[in-house]
Write a protein that holds these residues in place. Structure first.
Motif, mmCIF file in Angstrom:
data_model
loop_
_atom_site.group_PDB
_atom_site.id
_atom_site.type_symbol
_atom_site.label_atom_id
_atom_site.label_comp_id
_atom_site.label_asym_id
_atom_site.label_seq_id
_atom_site.Cartn_x
_atom_site.Cartn_y
_atom_site.Cartn_z
ATOM 1 N N ASN A 37 59.131 23.964 46.021
ATOM 2 C CA ASN A 37 59.978 25.139 46.215
ATOM 3 C C ASN A 37 59.867 25.699 47.634
ATOM 4 O OD1 ASN A 37 61.700 27.207 45.534
ATOM 5 N ND2 ASN A 37 60.242 28.302 44.233
ATOM 6 N N TYR A 159 55.821 40.654 42.369
ATOM 7 C CA TYR A 159 55.945 39.293 41.855
ATOM 8 C C TYR A 159 56.379 39.277 40.383
ATOM 9 C CZ TYR A 159 54.952 35.013 39.622
ATOM 10 O OH TYR A 159 55.116 33.907 38.849
ATOM 11 N N HIS A 214 48.670 36.343 41.096
ATOM 12 C CA HIS A 214 49.353 35.633 42.196
ATOM 13 C C HIS A 214 48.595 35.707 43.525
ATOM 14 C CE1 HIS A 214 53.268 33.813 43.557
ATOM 15 N NE2 HIS A 214 53.175 33.372 42.323
ATOM 16 N N GLU A 238 45.367 34.995 35.741
ATOM 17 C CA GLU A 238 45.703 33.801 36.541
ATOM 18 C C GLU A 238 45.652 34.093 38.038
ATOM 19 O OE1 GLU A 238 49.467 32.250 35.319
ATOM 20 O OE2 GLU A 238 49.899 31.394 37.278
ATOM 21 N N GLU A 264 47.719 26.243 40.264
ATOM 22 C CA GLU A 264 49.098 25.781 40.441
ATOM 23 C C GLU A 264 49.390 25.323 41.863
ATOM 24 O OE1 GLU A 264 51.050 29.448 39.137
ATOM 25 O OE2 GLU A 264 51.765 29.753 41.182
ATOM 26 N N ASP A 318 60.977 26.304 38.900
ATOM 27 C CA ASP A 318 61.058 25.365 40.033
ATOM 28 C C ASP A 318 60.363 24.036 39.770
ATOM 29 O OD1 ASP A 318 59.302 27.934 40.757
ATOM 30 O OD2 ASP A 318 58.248 26.239 41.650
ATOM 31 N N GLU A 341 53.003 26.670 30.246
ATOM 32 C CA GLU A 341 53.955 27.691 30.723
ATOM 33 C C GLU A 341 55.362 27.115 30.594
ATOM 34 O OE1 GLU A 341 53.810 28.427 34.950
ATOM 35 O OE2 GLU A 341 54.620 30.448 34.709
HETATM 36 C C1 GCO Z 1 53.823 30.817 37.837
HETATM 37 C C2 GCO Z 1 53.940 30.796 39.322
HETATM 38 C C3 GCO Z 1 55.317 30.669 39.876
HETATM 39 C C4 GCO Z 1 55.301 30.511 41.404
HETATM 40 C C5 GCO Z 1 56.415 29.612 41.825
HETATM 41 C C6 GCO Z 1 56.484 29.389 43.323
HETATM 42 O O1 GCO Z 1 52.742 31.126 37.374
HETATM 43 O O2 GCO Z 1 54.791 30.464 37.181
HETATM 44 O O3 GCO Z 1 53.079 31.687 39.934
HETATM 45 O O4 GCO Z 1 56.201 31.653 39.472
HETATM 46 O O5 GCO Z 1 55.405 31.748 42.033
HETATM 47 O O6 GCO Z 1 56.282 28.401 41.181
HETATM 48 O O7 GCO Z 1 57.455 28.445 43.610
#
Ligand code: GCO
Ligand code: MG
Length: 404
Positions: A37, A159, A214, A238, A264, A318, A341
């Motif tokens: 992404n 976020y 995040h 997370e 991630e 994404d 997820e």
């Molecule tokens: C989640 C992630 C995503 C990311 C994204 C960035 O836990 O799903 O943090 O939302 O922000 O994949 O491209």
């Protein structure tokens, strides 16, 4: 069997996706997701200019050998661009192997370890009442576990929460120039426990609740948040702090029993070494798409299993349906699977990528189609050309750039 052709398809049915399509002389074709992404075209070039020429003529059944030669043979190892490209090849070869065998991929990975794959969905709100409505909407869709993200009083954008333009239309996270969001960690730390309190008061004690920080906290702030959330028993917290500094989790772990999920943005097992071997986290969050494919993710799952850590692959929008399908096969097969997820995709995306996996009562199943079970409609894909897009950046109140 021999690989005779490989092409990279870039399409934007709602958002950008990069897909590798590998063709063999005996018929089966394989698909792999290579979507990174905000940096999509770097992976397109890596594949087209440097990987595809090496694939032509190879035996697609040699999945492990091809993985090792792409990983070790480049000399320059690791990194998200490299590992997304390697992942796309790996999944395409597993897809071909499944089709050649006439078996869904999960059967080649040892068969089903469970009947269905538990997921969690996303609930977001600019404030607590809007978040409660969003949780209600996810439950109505069948989700049995929900990630909760709320706006923070005094901050314009947070976020997971979509902001709106003056005319009410959504400001999407994908922008032609990075959208600048604002951040204040103290305001967030004051607000987060109240969010959990409100959600528990409305939906009771049993609903598994997740939360994504995040990467925005320092280790000691993360320890504070973990402690403050304990009374609400989160399923996990997370990415509470940037995890390049794996040792930081020793401090967090000493102070809280809130389960921790990380990974991630990781792309190899080495990123996890201290976290796993010292049992500093509870869930490994890597996606097939960004970790080099099914081949290394299986090995990660096995290492994690030795330390009672479970898998929980990243599954935002994404990750394309190709990446999602690969994950769901692995989820069904590995013993130490935790939760998947699943944000779902827009109907337009699902028209371009027709997939065999299904979502029922908050659970996914990969289906029984041979391979990963995804067909790419190349004509439909061509109708949605690449659309330059960036993720947002975060700035503190005084203008300093912060982790987004
Ligand atoms: C989640 C992630 C995503 C990311 C994204 C960035 O836990 O799903 O943090 O939302 O922000 O994949 O491209
Ligand atoms: Mg996340």
């Amino acid at each position: 069997m021999k690989i005779v052709d490989a092409t990279v398809v870039v399409t934007s049915p709602g958002r950008n996706f990069v897909t590798l399509r590998v063709t063999t002389d005996e018929g089966p074709t394989g698909l792999g997701d290579a979507t990174l992404n905000g940096r999509e075209l770097a992976v397109v070039s890596y594949l087209s200019d440097h990987v595809i020429p090496l694939l032509i003529g190879l035996d697609p059944h040699r999945v492990e050998d091809t993985w090792q030669s792409l990983y070790r043979g480049a000399y320059w190892r690791r990194g998200p661009v490299t590992m997304a490209a390697v992942a796309a090849v790996d999944v395409a070869l597993w897809d071909i192997k499944g089709k050649a065998a006439g078996l869904p991929l999960y059967q080649l990975l040892g068969g089903a370890s469970r009947d269905r794959v538990r997921t969690y969905g996303h609930a977001n709100g600019k404030d607590i009442p809007e978040l409660l409505d969003s949780v209600r909407a996810r439950l109505a869709e069948g989700y049995q576990a929900v990630r909760v993200q709320s706006g923070v009083p005094g901050l314009k954008a947070v976020y997971g929460v979509h902001t709106t333009h003056e005319d009410g239309s959504p400001v999407l996270h994908q922008q032609a120039r990075p959208l600048v969001e604002d951040w204040d960690t103290d305001a967030y730390l004051r607000h987060a426990p109240a969010v959990f309190e409100a959600v528990r008061a409305e939906f009771g004690e049993e609903l598994p609740l997740l939360h994504d920080a995040h990467h925005r906290l320092t280790p000691v702030q993360a320890a504070r948040l973990g402690k403050d959330l304990e009374p609400y028993r989160p399923f996990w917290l997370e990415d509470c702090t940037p995890a390049e500094n794996q040792e930081a989790f020793r401090l967090i772990r000493r102070h809280t029993t809130t389960p921790l999920a990380v990974g991630e943005v990781f792309n190899t097992v080495h990123d996890y070494q201290t976290l796993i071997t010292e049992q500093l986290i509870d869930y490994v969050r890597s996606a097939v798409t960004h970790f080099g494919g099914i081949t290394p993710l299986r090995k990660l799952a096995d290492l994690a299993a030795l330390h009672q850590i479970k898998t929980a692959p990243h599954g935002p929008q994404d990750i394309s349906p190709v990446g999602m399908a690969a994950a769901v096969h692995l989820d069904l097969a590995v013993h130490n699977f935790g939760i998947q997820e699943y944000a779902g995709h827009e109907p337009l995306t699902d028209e371009v990528f027709r997939h065999a996996y299904t979502f029922t009562d908050g659970h996914l199943h990969p289906g029984e189609a041979p391979g990963i079970g995804v067909e790419l409609d190349t004509k439909a894909a061509a109708a949605h050309p690449y659309d330059a897009a960036y993720l947002p950046v975060n700035r503190l109140q005084d203008g300093t750039v912060h982790d987004w």
